[in-house]
Design an enzyme around this catalytic site. Structure first.
Site, PDB file in Angstrom:
ATOM      1  N   PHE A   2       3.070  -7.150   2.049  1.00  0.00           N
ATOM      2  CA  PHE A   2       3.481  -7.980   0.927  1.00  0.00           C
ATOM      3  C   PHE A   2       5.007  -8.007   0.863  1.00  0.00           C
ATOM      4  O   PHE A   2       5.687  -7.353   1.646  1.00  0.00           O
ATOM      5  CB  PHE A   2       2.898  -7.420  -0.373  1.00  0.00           C
ATOM      6  CG  PHE A   2       1.401  -7.257  -0.332  1.00  0.00           C
ATOM      7  CD1 PHE A   2       0.570  -8.294  -0.690  1.00  0.00           C
ATOM      8  CD2 PHE A   2       0.826  -6.054   0.077  1.00  0.00           C
ATOM      9  CE1 PHE A   2      -0.809  -8.161  -0.640  1.00  0.00           C
ATOM     10  CE2 PHE A   2      -0.550  -5.906   0.127  1.00  0.00           C
ATOM     11  CZ  PHE A   2      -1.378  -6.966  -0.227  1.00  0.00           C
ATOM     12  N   SER A  39      -7.021  -9.449   1.169  1.00  0.00           N
ATOM     13  CA  SER A  39      -6.212  -8.393   0.549  1.00  0.00           C
ATOM     14  C   SER A  39      -5.275  -9.007  -0.485  1.00  0.00           C
ATOM     15  O   SER A  39      -4.564  -9.962  -0.192  1.00  0.00           O
ATOM     16  CB  SER A  39      -5.375  -7.664   1.606  1.00  0.00           C
ATOM     17  OG  SER A  39      -6.217  -6.962   2.493  1.00  0.00           O
ATOM     18  N   CYS A  46      -2.859  -2.562  -2.985  1.00  0.00           N
ATOM     19  CA  CYS A  46      -3.615  -3.443  -2.104  1.00  0.00           C
ATOM     20  C   CYS A  46      -5.105  -3.189  -2.286  1.00  0.00           C
ATOM     21  O   CYS A  46      -5.593  -2.087  -2.017  1.00  0.00           O
ATOM     22  CB  CYS A  46      -3.212  -3.201  -0.654  1.00  0.00           C
ATOM     23  SG  CYS A  46      -4.093  -4.256   0.524  1.00  0.00           S
ATOM     24  N   THR A  48      -9.200  -5.101  -1.894  1.00  0.00           N
ATOM     25  CA  THR A  48      -9.944  -6.132  -1.186  1.00  0.00           C
ATOM     26  C   THR A  48     -10.848  -6.896  -2.136  1.00  0.00           C
ATOM     27  O   THR A  48     -11.632  -6.301  -2.887  1.00  0.00           O
ATOM     28  CB  THR A  48     -10.799  -5.497  -0.075  1.00  0.00           C
ATOM     29  OG1 THR A  48      -9.939  -4.785   0.825  1.00  0.00           O
ATOM     30  CG2 THR A  48     -11.577  -6.553   0.699  1.00  0.00           C
ATOM     31  N   ALA A  63     -11.678   6.557  -6.092  1.00  0.00           N
ATOM     32  CA  ALA A  63     -11.091   7.700  -6.789  1.00  0.00           C
ATOM     33  C   ALA A  63      -9.674   8.000  -6.326  1.00  0.00           C
ATOM     34  O   ALA A  63      -8.782   8.257  -7.143  1.00  0.00           O
ATOM     35  CB  ALA A  63     -11.986   8.932  -6.608  1.00  0.00           C
ATOM     36  N   HIS A 100       0.607   0.214  -0.615  1.00  0.00           N
ATOM     37  CA  HIS A 100       0.117   1.593  -0.636  1.00  0.00           C
ATOM     38  C   HIS A 100       0.998   2.387  -1.592  1.00  0.00           C
ATOM     39  O   HIS A 100       2.090   2.834  -1.231  1.00  0.00           O
ATOM     40  CB  HIS A 100       0.168   2.210   0.764  1.00  0.00           C
ATOM     41  CG  HIS A 100      -0.627   1.442   1.768  1.00  0.00           C
ATOM     42  ND1 HIS A 100      -0.409   1.546   3.125  1.00  0.00           N
ATOM     43  CD2 HIS A 100      -1.627   0.541   1.629  1.00  0.00           C
ATOM     44  CE1 HIS A 100      -1.248   0.758   3.766  1.00  0.00           C
ATOM     45  NE2 HIS A 100      -1.998   0.129   2.883  1.00  0.00           N
ATOM     46  N   THR A 145      15.746  -3.768  -7.356  1.00  0.00           N
ATOM     47  CA  THR A 145      16.880  -3.015  -6.827  1.00  0.00           C
ATOM     48  C   THR A 145      17.238  -1.875  -7.767  1.00  0.00           C
ATOM     49  O   THR A 145      17.350  -2.073  -8.984  1.00  0.00           O
ATOM     50  CB  THR A 145      18.104  -3.937  -6.648  1.00  0.00           C
ATOM     51  OG1 THR A 145      17.752  -4.997  -5.751  1.00  0.00           O
ATOM     52  CG2 THR A 145      19.290  -3.171  -6.088  1.00  0.00           C
TER      53      THR A 145
END
Length: 198
Positions: A2, A39, A46, A48, A63, A100, A145
């Protein structure tokens, strides 16, 4: 992959529990364009797409995801930042984001600067090597930033467009946010720790 440029806001329409998992039905302007097995980043996580119906899509958080993110605290009606995965034939307007989440941070202050906003966040000091002045960070999926960086906190500045088109305007002191640190910084930190044995 992404970019941290939020595409749409979604609303949690329904929430179910299945064992240790949480299942989210999300209503959004892009839900009707999604397909099963796609995704999509939800607050930077992320997930699905596993079902579609009536302008909504469904995703499941296991979990492990619930423990490391703020998704477990969300309720029906809450807003989510949404971004579909990047297309690799155009400009990257934010920075490379994996979806992630590394952990969470806590909003400790919000300043209205009459045209922009400044948000302050605290983090676990273990993440200090991953943040640098004017570096990149992803907060709830939004590429931002850093500045005024310390060993356990940092600030970000928010322009009106970002304030109006993401869920950052919902944050107050005490709000928990999802954090993904810069991927290049994580690799550099890993190599340094291997070479020094720390």
């Amino acid at each position: 992959m992404f970019t941290g440029i939020i595409e749409s806001l979604g609303t949690i329409a329904a929430l179910e529990t299945s064992g240790t998992n949480k299942i989210f039905w999300v209503s959004s302007p892009i839900s009707h364009e999604l397909k099963i097995d796609q995704s999509v980043a939800h607050n930077g996580v992320c997930l699905t797409v596993d079902a579609l119906k009536d302008g909504q899509h469904r995703v499941t958080a296991i979990a492990e995801t619930l423990e490391k993110t703020n998704l477990g605290e969300l309720q029906p009606g809450d807003l989510l930042n949404l971004e579909r995965c990047m297309v690799m034939n155009g400009r990257i307007d934010g920075h490379i984001v994996q979806g992630h989440v590394d952990g969470t941070g806590t909003c400790t202050g919000v300043k209205d600067l009459d045209g922009s906003w400044e948000y302050r966040f605290s983090i676990d000091p273990q993440f200090a090597p991953l943040i640098i002045e004017k570096g990149s960070i992803c907060i709830n999926g939004t590429s931002l930033t850093l500045f005024n960086v310390t060993t356990d906190s940092f600030s970000v500045a928010i322009i009106p467009y970002t304030y109006e088109h993401t869920n950052i305007n919902q944050l107050v002191p005490g709000s928990k946010v999802n954090l993904e640190f810069d991927m290049i910084g994580k690799y550099v930190n890993r190599l340094r720790s291997l070479s020094t044995g720390t």
